[in-house]
Design an enzyme around this catalytic site. Structure first.
Site, PDB file in Angstrom:
ATOM      1  N   PHE A 103       4.795   6.960  -6.524  1.00 50.89           N
ATOM      2  CA  PHE A 103       6.052   7.686  -6.350  1.00 50.89           C
ATOM      3  C   PHE A 103       7.175   6.823  -5.798  1.00 50.89           C
ATOM      4  CE2 PHE A 103       3.210  11.294  -6.716  1.00 50.89           C
ATOM      5  CZ  PHE A 103       3.980  12.209  -7.416  1.00 50.89           C
ATOM      6  N   HIS A 135      -4.743  -3.763  -2.349  1.00 53.38           N
ATOM      7  CA  HIS A 135      -4.609  -2.560  -1.534  1.00 53.38           C
ATOM      8  C   HIS A 135      -5.576  -2.620  -0.349  1.00 53.38           C
ATOM      9  CE1 HIS A 135      -2.525  -0.940  -5.062  1.00 53.38           C
ATOM     10  NE2 HIS A 135      -2.015  -0.046  -4.241  1.00 53.38           N
ATOM     11  N   LYS A 139      -9.011   2.232  -0.192  1.00 50.93           N
ATOM     12  CA  LYS A 139      -8.718   2.722  -1.538  1.00 50.93           C
ATOM     13  C   LYS A 139      -9.995   2.725  -2.355  1.00 50.93           C
ATOM     14  CE  LYS A 139      -5.612   2.219  -5.478  1.00 50.93           C
ATOM     15  NZ  LYS A 139      -5.341   3.675  -5.489  1.00 50.93           N
ATOM     16  N   GLY A 145      -3.845   2.926  -9.990  1.00 52.57           N
ATOM     17  CA  GLY A 145      -3.170   3.622 -11.084  1.00 52.57           C
ATOM     18  C   GLY A 145      -1.887   2.918 -11.485  1.00 52.57           C
ATOM     19  N   THR A 146      -1.206   2.354 -10.505  1.00 54.48           N
ATOM     20  CA  THR A 146       0.036   1.628 -10.778  1.00 54.48           C
ATOM     21  C   THR A 146      -0.235   0.386 -11.620  1.00 54.48           C
ATOM     22  OG1 THR A 146       0.969   2.400  -8.698  1.00 54.48           O
ATOM     23  CG2 THR A 146       2.041   0.505  -9.728  1.00 54.48           C
TER      24      THR A 146
END
Length: 245
Positions: A103, A135, A139, A145-146
């Site tokens: 986002f 990350h 995670k 996903g990015t």
């Protein structure tokens, strides 16, 4: 930008992201009517749901919200093999669903630049492309996903690449065919999220990167998305939220 005052928001998932979404939502004048972090059946009355849970329960959470008539904003990754079924559920129930693998407004702009770069680099096949994402150790899924979104958008414009192959370091890069685009996933410390695209030749390396400083940008984007979907029906993403024209 899209602010709807005094929204009543339900949080699905109350981990690190859930806490940050709550903080941002409250700072923008909204009310958190529920914080659900376990199994549930019926949602409380709300204007929107923001969901950051786990890959194994995301699809069920999303479809339950849609069937109960609640607009849902989801940022959970690792469940997209069930994407088509989620889309069908939205259509059947005239629902509202906003999904993004990330986002962050900065990441969306990064994606636009990445696509433009791929179009340019398609003319120079001597440069080998790759993607790397790093990350925090909590995670659960890989690649991020990015990173998967970034890689798939590159493939659309690189004639020499047709599919993605991801691996988790410190494992060595797997053997792969020339048409596979590698994604290296690294889990380290408490890093919020770093994504790097490289094009490497014998002579030089071109690098494009995005480094998140924390979760606030992600939380703000999710709250903006919740504000955006009020009164709307259908499926939306960051390209709908961020108006560049």
């Amino acid at each position: 930008i899209y602010k709807e005052s005094d929204m009543r928001i339900c949080l699905l998932g109350y981990g690190r992201m859930g806490h940050e979404v709550e903080r941002v939502a409250l700072s923008r004048g909204h009310e958190i009517v529920a914080k659900i972090d376990s199994e549930w059946d019926t949602l409380p009355s709300c204007d929107a749901v923001i969901e950051f849970t786990r890959p194994g329960v995301a699809y069920e959470n999303i479809t339950k919200c849609i069937k109960q008539g609640a607009p849902i904003v989801s940022g959970t990754t690792g469940w997209l093999e069930q994407w088509d079924k989620a889309v069908e559920c939205v259509k059947q129930h005239d629902g509202t669903f906003f999904y993004a693998s990330n986002f962050s407004i900065g990441v969306y702009l990064f994606r636009l630049i990445n696509v433009y770069m791929a179009k340019l680099m398609n003319h120079y096949p001597n440069y080998l492309p790759s993607v790397e994402e790093t990350h925090h150790i909590h995670k659960l899924d890989y690649p991020s996903g990015t990173a998967l979104t970034i890689a798939n958008e590159m493939i659309e414009h690189l004639d020499a690449k047709s599919e993605v192959l991801a691996y988790l370091e410190p494992n060595k890069a797997p053997s792969h065919s020339d048409d596979q685009l590698l994604i290296a996933s690294i889990r380290k410390d408490s890093i919020p999220g770093t994504h790097v695209v490289k094009y490497e030749s014998k002579e030089d390396v071109l690098t494009l990167s995005h480094e998140a400083k924390g979760r606030e940008g992600l939380a703000l984007g999710a709250v903006l998305a919740a504000e955006f979907v009020v009164g709307k029906k259908g499926i939306y993403g960051m390209e709908d939220l961020i108006q560049l024209d």
